[in-house]
Design a protein around this motif. Structure first.
Motif, PDB file in Angstrom:
ATOM      1  N   LYS A 255       4.212  -1.058  -2.657  1.00  0.00           N
ATOM      2  CA  LYS A 255       3.875  -0.564  -1.229  1.00  0.00           C
ATOM      3  C   LYS A 255       2.853  -1.279  -0.666  1.00  0.00           C
ATOM      4  CE  LYS A 255       4.476   3.399   0.286  1.00  0.00           C
ATOM      5  NZ  LYS A 255       5.356   3.432   1.331  1.00  0.00           N
ATOM      6  N   ASN A 256       2.522  -2.380  -1.327  1.00  0.00           N
ATOM      7  CA  ASN A 256       1.502  -3.415  -0.865  1.00  0.00           C
ATOM      8  C   ASN A 256       2.124  -4.249  -0.038  1.00  0.00           C
ATOM      9  OD1 ASN A 256      -0.813  -4.983  -0.248  1.00  0.00           O
ATOM     10  ND2 ASN A 256      -1.644  -4.746  -2.286  1.00  0.00           N
ATOM     11  N   HIS A 266      -8.246  -2.039   8.001  1.00  0.00           N
ATOM     12  CA  HIS A 266      -8.411  -0.942   8.954  1.00  0.00           C
ATOM     13  C   HIS A 266      -7.513   0.176   8.436  1.00  0.00           C
ATOM     14  CE1 HIS A 266     -10.526   1.059  12.011  1.00  0.00           C
ATOM     15  NE2 HIS A 266      -9.382   1.465  12.639  1.00  0.00           N
ATOM     16  N   LYS A 267      -7.375   0.387   7.050  1.00  0.00           N
ATOM     17  CA  LYS A 267      -6.525   1.576   6.710  1.00  0.00           C
ATOM     18  C   LYS A 267      -7.490   2.816   6.559  1.00  0.00           C
ATOM     19  CE  LYS A 267      -3.029  -0.856   3.781  1.00  0.00           C
ATOM     20  NZ  LYS A 267      -2.662  -0.912   2.383  1.00  0.00           N
ATOM     21  N   VAL A 278     -14.816   8.926   3.282  1.00  0.00           N
ATOM     22  CA  VAL A 278     -13.696   8.165   3.667  1.00  0.00           C
ATOM     23  C   VAL A 278     -12.862   8.780   4.579  1.00  0.00           C
ATOM     24  CG1 VAL A 278     -11.906   6.512   2.975  1.00  0.00           C
ATOM     25  CG2 VAL A 278     -14.072   6.689   1.706  1.00  0.00           C
ATOM     26  N   VAL A 279     -12.568   8.183   5.848  1.00  0.00           N
ATOM     27  CA  VAL A 279     -11.332   8.820   6.627  1.00  0.00           C
ATOM     28  C   VAL A 279     -10.048   7.543   6.765  1.00  0.00           C
ATOM     29  CG1 VAL A 279     -10.780   9.344   8.942  1.00  0.00           C
ATOM     30  CG2 VAL A 279     -13.199   9.656   8.079  1.00  0.00           C
ATOM     31  N   TYR A 280      -8.939   8.375   6.281  1.00  0.00           N
ATOM     32  CA  TYR A 280      -7.815   7.468   6.274  1.00  0.00           C
ATOM     33  C   TYR A 280      -7.125   7.429   7.641  1.00  0.00           C
ATOM     34  CZ  TYR A 280      -8.713   7.408   1.122  1.00  0.00           C
ATOM     35  OH  TYR A 280      -9.227   7.344  -0.055  1.00  0.00           O
ATOM     36  N   HIS A 281      -6.771   6.280   8.017  1.00  0.00           N
ATOM     37  CA  HIS A 281      -6.112   6.141   9.225  1.00  0.00           C
ATOM     38  C   HIS A 281      -4.688   6.218   9.129  1.00  0.00           C
ATOM     39  CE1 HIS A 281      -9.995   5.240  10.836  1.00  0.00           C
ATOM     40  NE2 HIS A 281     -10.182   4.418  10.148  1.00  0.00           N
ATOM     41  N   PRO A 282      -3.914   6.833  10.072  1.00  0.00           N
ATOM     42  CA  PRO A 282      -2.330   6.602  10.064  1.00  0.00           C
ATOM     43  C   PRO A 282      -1.865   5.264  10.372  1.00  0.00           C
ATOM     44  CG  PRO A 282      -3.284   7.478  12.277  1.00  0.00           C
ATOM     45  CD  PRO A 282      -4.384   7.435  11.213  1.00  0.00           C
ATOM     46  N   GLU A 283      -0.727   5.122   9.709  1.00  0.00           N
ATOM     47  CA  GLU A 283      -0.260   3.625   9.618  1.00  0.00           C
ATOM     48  C   GLU A 283      -0.191   2.808  11.049  1.00  0.00           C
ATOM     49  OE1 GLU A 283       3.483   1.352   7.742  1.00  0.00           O
ATOM     50  OE2 GLU A 283       3.183   3.225   7.282  1.00  0.00           O
ATOM     51  N   GLU A 287      -4.646  -2.566  11.205  1.00  0.00           N
ATOM     52  CA  GLU A 287      -4.503  -3.865  11.667  1.00  0.00           C
ATOM     53  C   GLU A 287      -3.811  -4.799  10.826  1.00  0.00           C
ATOM     54  OE1 GLU A 287      -7.705  -5.114  14.114  1.00  0.00           O
ATOM     55  OE2 GLU A 287      -8.647  -3.375  13.667  1.00  0.00           O
ATOM     56  N   LYS A 288      -3.029  -5.997  11.352  1.00  0.00           N
ATOM     57  CA  LYS A 288      -2.446  -6.797  10.462  1.00  0.00           C
ATOM     58  C   LYS A 288      -2.554  -8.197  11.074  1.00  0.00           C
ATOM     59  CE  LYS A 288       1.163  -3.524   9.151  1.00  0.00           C
ATOM     60  NZ  LYS A 288       2.578  -3.089   8.892  1.00  0.00           N
TER      61      LYS A 288
END
Length: 309
Positions: A255-256, A266-267, A278-283, A287-288
């Protein structure tokens, strides 16, 4: 004979820049012990050390501090000594509560050497205006530097600089530039093999079983070989997942997106509320940076495995 607890702390930033700072644990220890041995009422005390390395002063839950406060509750500490108040705590409201209420109630003497503070010589339970102001400045400094560090790290990541800890399995840090990652030739084939098994239709658990049967080195084993020691020692207990391959380990690898040469960040972020939760951001908010480093897996193979998953 009194029981003296000395508390020492260095932050994450200080630990990473240890060669450039004098405020190391050893430096703090020397300052505190020199102070103790210079005082007639302290030099014959029983001394116990409590240390936190890599923890912010704004974080109230720290292993060393937790152990110290436990000893305080057990009435096994008579005096706490720190180099300065910011080592103990930067939150001025909580620091004030300890100085004004908790320590006086527990009969604890508190000394901050560089601040010239000794609760046994203070009036108003140690809440004079200058002490409150120092704590307020410590709190502001902590928040200010946190904002600056977050901004600096984000800027570095957008430039494709790898600022995290250990790279993913299959990569190592470039010896000539620790902000870059390069392919680990020892495990490159293993990563390719894992993706090939998945493309062939193997499940995560079937893939893990094949890796175990063939004695393929695990991420933890490889990390131990690279570092020369076990980075998990004394931090987490050994688990089956860490010693052998299992489905969740295989899943983390396939999955990486790093394996396609893309740097993804920025996950997640730490909330400024809720104690740094910790706050997880939607995909779609990730940032890539594409073509950031050498790829091990083609984008088409990676996408194919994602569809199968």
């Amino acid at each position: 004979m009194s029981n003296v607890a000395i508390y020492m702390r260095v932050s994450v930033l200080e630990r990473e820049c240890m060669e450039h700072t004098e405020d190391t644990i050893n430096s703090q220890r020397n300052i505190i012990k020199s102070f103790i041995f210079s005082k007639e009422d302290l030099k014959n005390s029983n001394i116990e050390e409590f240390i936190d390395e890599g923890y912010s002063g704004s974080t109230t839950s720290r292993p060393g501090l937790d152990r110290l406060l436990k000893r305080v509750k057990q009435r096994k500490v008579d005096c706490i000594i720190v180099k300065d108040m910011s080592r103990f705590m930067r939150n001025y409201i909580e620091m004030g509560d300890y100085l004004e209420n908790i320590f006086p109630f527990m009969g604890i003497r508190f000394i901050a050497i560089n601040d010239g503070y000794d609760s046994s010589k203070e009036v108003q339970n140690g809440t004079d205006l200058d002490i409150q102001f120092k704590n307020l400045l410590n709190d502001y400094y902590c928040r200010d530097i946190s904002e600056k560090m977050t901004t600096a790290l984000s800027t570095a990541k957008r430039q494709g600089k790898y600022t995290s800890g250990n790279p993913p399995y299959g990569y190592i840090k470039d010896p000539e530039d620790h902000h870059k990652i390069i392919v680990d030739e020892v495990t490159r084939k293993n990563v390719e093999y894992i993706f090939e098994l998945m493309i062939e239709g193997k499940t995560l658990n079937q893939t893990a079983k094949i890796l175990n049967d063939e004695g393929i080195i695990t991420p933890r084993q490889r990390r131990r070989d690279i570092l020369g020691y076990d980075s998990y020692k004394n931090r987490w207990r050994y688990t089956t997942e860490n010693s052998i391959w299992c489905g969740s380990m295989v899943r983390r690898i396939v999955k990486n997106e790093t394996y396609t040469g893309t740097f993804v960040f920025h996950k997640s972020t730490k909330s400024k509320l809720d104690g740094g939760k910790v706050v997880y951001h939607p995909e779609e908010e990730w940032e890539k940076v594409y073509n950031n480093h050498e790829a091990i897996i083609s984008k088409s193979m990676y996408d194919g495995v994602q569809k199968m998953l």
